[in-house]
Design an enzyme around this catalytic site. Structure first.
Site, PDB file in Angstrom:
ATOM      1  N   ASP A  10      25.231  -6.706  -1.000  1.00 19.67           N
ATOM      2  CA  ASP A  10      25.064  -6.497  -2.597  1.00 19.67           C
ATOM      3  C   ASP A  10      26.431  -6.751  -3.189  1.00 19.67           C
ATOM      4  O   ASP A  10      27.429  -6.453  -2.682  1.00 19.67           O
ATOM      5  CB  ASP A  10      24.504  -4.879  -2.823  1.00 19.67           C
ATOM      6  N   GLU A  50      16.453  -3.117 -11.591  1.00 20.63           N
ATOM      7  CA  GLU A  50      17.055  -4.069 -11.990  1.00 20.63           C
ATOM      8  C   GLU A  50      16.331  -5.433 -11.795  1.00 20.63           C
ATOM      9  O   GLU A  50      16.357  -6.417 -12.658  1.00 20.63           O
ATOM     10  CB  GLU A  50      18.669  -4.209 -11.477  1.00 20.63           C
ATOM     11  N   HIS A  89      13.252  -4.802  -2.677  1.00 24.37           N
ATOM     12  CA  HIS A  89      14.142  -5.134  -1.786  1.00 24.37           C
ATOM     13  C   HIS A  89      14.577  -3.567  -1.562  1.00 24.37           C
ATOM     14  O   HIS A  89      14.237  -2.600  -2.080  1.00 24.37           O
ATOM     15  CB  HIS A  89      15.567  -5.509  -2.560  1.00 24.37           C
TER      16      HIS A  89
HETATM   17  P1  5GP Z   1      18.047  -2.325  -8.224  1.00 21.42           P
HETATM   18  O1  5GP Z   1      17.058  -3.446  -8.482  1.00 21.42           O
HETATM   19  O2  5GP Z   1      17.730  -1.779  -6.884  1.00 21.42           O
HETATM   20  O3  5GP Z   1      18.100  -1.295  -9.389  1.00 21.42           O
HETATM   21  O4  5GP Z   1      19.358  -3.070  -8.313  1.00 21.42           O
HETATM   22  C1  5GP Z   1      19.609  -4.172  -7.924  1.00 21.42           C
HETATM   23  C2  5GP Z   1      20.937  -4.504  -6.952  1.00 21.42           C
HETATM   24  O5  5GP Z   1      21.034  -6.078  -6.592  1.00 21.42           O
HETATM   25  C3  5GP Z   1      22.221  -4.077  -7.833  1.00 21.42           C
HETATM   26  O6  5GP Z   1      22.708  -3.156  -6.552  1.00 21.42           O
HETATM   27  C4  5GP Z   1      23.081  -5.328  -8.011  1.00 21.42           C
HETATM   28  O7  5GP Z   1      24.517  -4.917  -7.729  1.00 21.42           O
HETATM   29  C5  5GP Z   1      22.306  -6.458  -6.800  1.00 21.42           C
HETATM   30  N1  5GP Z   1      22.538  -7.638  -7.509  1.00 21.42           N
HETATM   31  C6  5GP Z   1      21.759  -8.061  -8.866  1.00 21.42           C
HETATM   32  N2  5GP Z   1      22.149  -9.303  -8.711  1.00 21.42           N
HETATM   33  C7  5GP Z   1      22.491  -9.874  -7.680  1.00 21.42           C
HETATM   34  C8  5GP Z   1      23.025 -11.183  -7.108  1.00 21.42           C
HETATM   35  O8  5GP Z   1      22.967 -12.004  -7.747  1.00 21.42           O
HETATM   36  N3  5GP Z   1      23.833 -11.103  -6.130  1.00 21.42           N
HETATM   37  C9  5GP Z   1      23.888 -10.042  -5.209  1.00 21.42           C
HETATM   38  N4  5GP Z   1      24.357 -10.216  -3.808  1.00 21.42           N
HETATM   39  N5  5GP Z   1      23.414  -9.128  -5.408  1.00 21.42           N
HETATM   40  C10 5GP Z   1      22.836  -8.708  -6.913  1.00 21.42           C
END
Ligand code: 5GP
Length: 128
Positions: free
Chosen positions: A29, A88, A93
């Site tokens: 992440d 997000e 995931h």
């Molecule tokens: P969620 O969808 O679970 O609420 O959050 C998405 C997670 O993906 C977040 O912790 C964010 O830091 C991570 N994330 C979002 N975009 C990217 C990216 O382009 N690369 C990586 N490695 N992580 C990402």
């Protein structure tokens, strides 16, 4: 349109790869709660985790287990938390987060800022 995570799994967007199979991809992440905070995704593009078919979902958990074992050995943490938010990025995931206490999974906490070299060092240790 492909999600950002599909592009990551396809290598079109760079990531710090932790593990990969023909069906799943694991990478650090970019806004980690702890060193080793990893995301596990299916290569199949489905938004909501529980919309995955049973076989893909169960295979994903087994894949995540292998990664979690590496995270635990790497970080020396008490446990590896398995967290699903998905608020997000619309691509299913699982967050794997090394934890020692409940507060370590507080997503409102300030995230770690790591250099590219630090990310790569962690990823290469987790791959090894
Ligand atoms: P969620 O969808 O679970 O609420 O959050 C998405 C997670 O993906 C977040 O912790 C964010 O830091 C991570 N994330 C979002 N975009 C990217 C990216 O382009 N690369 C990586 N490695 N992580 C990402």
């Amino acid at each position: 349109m492909a999600t950002i995570f599909s592009k990551i799994a396809a290598g079109e967007i760079p990531s710090y790869r932790v593990g990969e199979s023909d069906r799943y991809y694991a990478f650090l992440d970019i806004n980690p709660l702890a060193k080793g905070h990893t995301l596990v995704i299916p290569k199949q593009e489905v938004d909501y985790l529980y919309d995955l078919d049973d076989e893909t979902l169960s295979g994903m958990i087994i894949f995540a287990k292998q990664i979690a074992q590496k995270i635990k050995a790497f970080s020396g943490c008490n446990k590896v938390a398995t967290v699903v938010l998905g608020l997000e990025v619309p691509h299913a995931h699982i967050h794997l987060i090394p934890i020692n206490s409940e507060k370590d999974v507080d997503f409102s906490r300030e995230k770690l800022v790591l250099t590219p070299e630090e990310f790569e060092e962690i990823a290469s240790k987790l791959r090894g």
